[in-house]
Design a protein around this motif. Structure first.
Motif, mmCIF file in Angstrom:
data_model
loop_
_atom_site.group_PDB
_atom_site.id
_atom_site.type_symbol
_atom_site.label_atom_id
_atom_site.label_comp_id
_atom_site.label_asym_id
_atom_site.label_seq_id
_atom_site.Cartn_x
_atom_site.Cartn_y
_atom_site.Cartn_z
ATOM 1 N N ASP A 18 -55.092 -24.016 55.022
ATOM 2 C CA ASP A 18 -54.947 -23.071 56.140
ATOM 3 C C ASP A 18 -55.202 -23.776 57.471
ATOM 4 O O ASP A 18 -54.509 -23.541 58.464
ATOM 5 C CB ASP A 18 -55.929 -21.908 56.008
ATOM 6 C CG ASP A 18 -55.778 -21.123 54.718
ATOM 7 O OD1 ASP A 18 -55.529 -21.739 53.663
ATOM 8 O OD2 ASP A 18 -55.909 -19.885 54.758
ATOM 9 N N ARG A 19 -56.195 -24.649 57.475
ATOM 10 C CA ARG A 19 -56.561 -25.353 58.708
ATOM 11 C C ARG A 19 -55.466 -26.345 59.111
ATOM 12 O O ARG A 19 -55.193 -26.541 60.294
ATOM 13 C CB ARG A 19 -57.904 -26.052 58.521
ATOM 14 C CG ARG A 19 -58.990 -25.093 58.069
ATOM 15 C CD ARG A 19 -60.356 -25.740 57.887
ATOM 16 N NE ARG A 19 -61.220 -24.847 57.126
ATOM 17 C CZ ARG A 19 -61.779 -23.748 57.618
ATOM 18 N NH1 ARG A 19 -61.583 -23.436 58.888
ATOM 19 N NH2 ARG A 19 -62.544 -22.972 56.860
ATOM 20 N N VAL A 20 -54.829 -26.932 58.121
ATOM 21 C CA VAL A 20 -53.705 -27.829 58.417
ATOM 22 C C VAL A 20 -52.546 -27.031 58.989
ATOM 23 O O VAL A 20 -51.908 -27.444 59.970
ATOM 24 C CB VAL A 20 -53.274 -28.586 57.150
ATOM 25 C CG1 VAL A 20 -52.031 -29.426 57.423
ATOM 26 C CG2 VAL A 20 -54.410 -29.471 56.638
ATOM 27 N N ALA A 21 -52.253 -25.883 58.381
ATOM 28 C CA ALA A 21 -51.147 -25.052 58.864
ATOM 29 C C ALA A 21 -51.369 -24.631 60.315
ATOM 30 O O ALA A 21 -50.442 -24.635 61.130
ATOM 31 C CB ALA A 21 -50.994 -23.827 57.964
ATOM 32 N N GLU A 60 -51.152 -16.390 51.612
ATOM 33 C CA GLU A 60 -52.123 -16.299 50.530
ATOM 34 C C GLU A 60 -51.580 -15.334 49.488
ATOM 35 O O GLU A 60 -51.349 -14.159 49.772
ATOM 36 C CB GLU A 60 -53.460 -15.796 51.071
ATOM 37 C CG GLU A 60 -54.570 -15.737 50.047
ATOM 38 C CD GLU A 60 -55.860 -15.203 50.646
ATOM 39 O OE1 GLU A 60 -56.939 -15.702 50.271
ATOM 40 O OE2 GLU A 60 -55.802 -14.282 51.487
ATOM 41 N N THR A 61 -51.349 -15.834 48.268
ATOM 42 C CA THR A 61 -50.715 -15.033 47.219
ATOM 43 C C THR A 61 -51.639 -14.907 46.007
ATOM 44 O O THR A 61 -52.620 -15.638 45.890
ATOM 45 C CB THR A 61 -49.398 -15.685 46.752
ATOM 46 O OG1 THR A 61 -49.714 -16.813 45.911
ATOM 47 C CG2 THR A 61 -48.544 -16.142 47.928
ATOM 48 N N SER A 93 -42.220 -24.456 52.533
ATOM 49 C CA SER A 93 -41.726 -25.675 51.875
ATOM 50 C C SER A 93 -42.693 -26.174 50.826
ATOM 51 O O SER A 93 -42.285 -26.848 49.878
ATOM 52 C CB SER A 93 -41.531 -26.796 52.910
ATOM 53 O OG SER A 93 -40.710 -26.404 53.972
ATOM 54 N N LEU A 94 -43.974 -25.856 50.994
ATOM 55 C CA LEU A 94 -45.026 -26.443 50.173
ATOM 56 C C LEU A 94 -45.942 -25.346 49.639
ATOM 57 O O LEU A 94 -46.325 -24.438 50.378
ATOM 58 C CB LEU A 94 -45.833 -27.429 51.019
ATOM 59 C CG LEU A 94 -47.020 -28.143 50.368
ATOM 60 C CD1 LEU A 94 -46.534 -29.091 49.278
ATOM 61 C CD2 LEU A 94 -47.819 -28.910 51.423
ATOM 62 N N CYS A 95 -46.275 -25.430 48.345
ATOM 63 C CA CYS A 95 -47.138 -24.441 47.710
ATOM 64 C C CYS A 95 -48.163 -25.140 46.840
ATOM 65 O O CYS A 95 -47.928 -26.245 46.344
ATOM 66 C CB CYS A 95 -46.327 -23.475 46.830
ATOM 67 S SG CYS A 95 -44.940 -22.684 47.652
ATOM 68 N N VAL A 97 -46.450 -23.044 54.526
ATOM 69 C CA VAL A 97 -47.164 -23.387 53.307
ATOM 70 C C VAL A 97 -47.700 -22.103 52.668
ATOM 71 O O VAL A 97 -47.823 -21.073 53.329
ATOM 72 C CB VAL A 97 -48.328 -24.365 53.575
ATOM 73 C CG1 VAL A 97 -47.805 -25.689 54.090
ATOM 74 C CG2 VAL A 97 -49.337 -23.768 54.546
ATOM 75 N N ALA A 98 -48.010 -22.193 51.385
ATOM 76 C CA ALA A 98 -48.582 -21.051 50.673
ATOM 77 C C ALA A 98 -49.587 -21.570 49.658
ATOM 78 O O ALA A 98 -49.430 -22.663 49.118
ATOM 79 C CB ALA A 98 -47.489 -20.237 49.978
#
Length: 541
Positions: free
Chosen positions: A327-330, A339-340, A357-359, A316-317
């Motif tokens: 972040d906690r889910v990842a 983190e972008t 896959s998810l952003c 994820v991003a």
């Protein structure tokens, strides 16, 4: 073909999502032509190439499409695939670029900004992967705008964009396509439409506010026609050049009509809204608002329930200002979280490299690697599929999520149309004081660190600096400040406030009250109200 002499215009630098100006600015002689020709020049020309063209239906869109078609023909393009009526939502355009293996595309939109002769217009170039042009390309476009001396344009009557089919503009093929069907077909491949039809058949109620913008026809086709939601489920479904006077930004401030309905005694089970070009979303349950950051986290935690993501997420991003909830889910899923900087183009490399896959962005943008843009209706269908699979309402899903992962109280405060010099001076002063903030105490909060975010792309190594200021407090709270790149008048200062509560207590506070100490500490450190004279933010989300 005619070559027209021209001279550069100041200020044609693309922002995070293309070039946005007041519509009247784009309507000046040669202004649009200069930018389009500079774009063609920056990408090495369009001779022999296939492009996708469309927009959100805002004022001047069809006129601009005709100009671009004639310029593409004069520059030797082989084919332009254009949405009927010059309509294409941004995610639908991204899908068409990818599905048809086009070389790129031009999207005519200013996204969530108001439309009309006195409002905003925009032009954005998307690459062959379907995503927004990266900084290397937008900088090249800007450089060409400063040195342009001529542009080429085909002399011919306007193309009929109302009839689906092919025609010619010189040697170039103009292919007018249904703007909705390919996108709707893609959604049917990702989601469990059988389960969603069952949901509505069993009496599930919904209100979808398309805000007189481009997703109206898409939402009617998918929700009412393919899934069987009651006629009238989609409101403000007809795209209008001025969005019916609405501000097509799906947040609690501008989608107030939907907010009132969803917080009322007779609210439907689910509510959603989308923006001007269809890439943003707002999600609500009966009596409950879901912040974009929480929405991203909930989708990540439940994506395996959706057929298109049943094999799990690659990663994820999130944009830096977005809360750390995902972040906690990842961490729980054992996948990477990136983190972008703000701007969907920064997610493109990660998706193309198969890393995520998810952003998501806190500014009501969520999407996945099915396209290379954020996608409002996709996010709505993700929630509907999760609701159908879990057999729970939005409030129940949120409550269980907070119990498991804790809650990141979060809010964004926007100060709009500030004098540019004033906004820059305020942030330059903050930049000079960053190093001295560590260890200081403000309203009971101790600054743990303060910096200006910079990003090194893990795929291509490119570096982006000055991407926003971060003030991190002990205990996991923080504030982020940055100037928006999507406005057209003055400067918009966005202030992002976040406080983490692990639970089990303290998970049901009002977000503004929970963030009170951080709001007061930010004013003490930065002095936004004192320096601008504003009584408070113009928009709170």
């Amino acid at each position: 073909m005619t070559t027209h002499p021209t001279t550069p215009f100041d200020g044609q630098k693309p922002g995070t999502s293309g070039l946005r100006k007041k519509t009247a600015v784009f309507m000046q002689p040669n202004f649009l032509e200069n930018f389009v020709q500079a774009t063609f020049n920056a990408i090495g020309g369009v001779r022999g190439k296939t492009l996708v063209l469309g927009g959100d239906g805002r004022y001047f869109g069809t006129d601009a499409a005709q100009v671009i078609l004639k310029m593409a023909a004069a520059s030797g393009a082989a084919r332009v695939i254009v949405g009927q009526g010059a309509w294409l939502s941004t995610p639908a355009a991204s899908n068409l670029i990818r599905k048809r293996s086009a070389d790129g595309g031009i999207i005519l939109s200013a996204s969530h900004n108001p439309g009309g002769p006195n409002e905003d217009f925009g032009v954005k170039y998307n690459m062959a992967n379907g995503g927004p042009a990266p900084e290397s390309v937008t900088e090249a476009i800007f450089a060409r705008t400063k040195e342009i001396t001529e542009y080429a344009k085909f002399d011919a009557p306007d193309v009929n964009l109302t009839a689906i089919g092919e025609s010619h503009l010189g040697a170039m093929v103009v292919e007018v396509v249904d703007p909705v069907s390919a996108y709707a077909d893609m959604m049917e491949e990702i989601f469990d439409f059988k389960a969603l039809r069952g949901l509505f058949h069993e009496g599930f109620t919904m209100r979808m506010d398309s805000m007189c913008a481009i997703t109206g026809p898409y939402a009617v086709e998918i929700l009412e026609k393919r899934l069987g939601a009651a006629k009238g489920t989609v409101v403000h479904e007809t795209p209008l050049p001025d969005f019916g006077g609405m501000h097509p930004d799906p947040n609690p401030t501008w989608a107030h009509e939907l907010m009132v309905e969803m917080m009322g005694a007779s609210a439907p089970d689910f509510g959603a809204a989308s923006d001007g070009d269809g890439d943003r979303n707002m999600v609500l349950g009966r009596g409950v608002y879901v912040s974009p950051s929480d929405s991203l986290a909930v989708i990540a935690a439940n994506a395996h329930l959706v057929p298109g993501y049943a094999q799990g997420l690659k990663g994820v991003a999130r944009s830096m200002p977005t809360s750390a909830a995902v972040d906690r889910v990842a961490t729980a899923l054992g996948i990477d979280c990136y983190e972008t900087p703000t701007g969907w183009k920064f997610f493109g490399n990660l998706m193309d490299a198969g890393r995520v896959s998810l952003c998501g962005e806190e500014s009501f943008g969520t999407g996945s690697d099915h396209v290379r843009e954020k996608d409002g209706l996709w996010a709505v269908l993700m929630w509907l599929n999760i609701i159908a699979a879990r057999g729970q309402g939005v409030a129940e899903i949120l409550a269980e999520h907070f119990e498991r992962f804790g809650r990141n109280y979060y809010s964004r405060h926007d100060y709009e149309a500030l004098p540019v010099d004033q906004a820059n001076a305020m942030l330059n002063d903050l930049r000079d004081r960053l190093a001295s903030l560590k260890g200081t105490q403000n309203h009971g909060l101790i600054v743990e660190n303060a910096d200006e975010f910079a990003y090194t792309d893990p795929v291509d190594g490119s570096i982006s600096v000055q991407q926003g200021f971060r003030i991190l407090f002990e205990g996991g709270s923080r504030v982020v400040l940055r100037l928006s790149g999507t406005g057209t008048e003055g400067a918009t200062l966005r202030v992002y406030l976040e406080r983490y509560v692990p639970g089990p207590a303290g998970l049901n506070e009002d977000p503004q009250e929970a963030l009170g100490p951080i709001i007061r500490a930010t004013e003490e450190i930065v002095g936004i109200r004192a320096r601008t004279g504003r009584a408070g933010p113009d928009v709170i989300t």
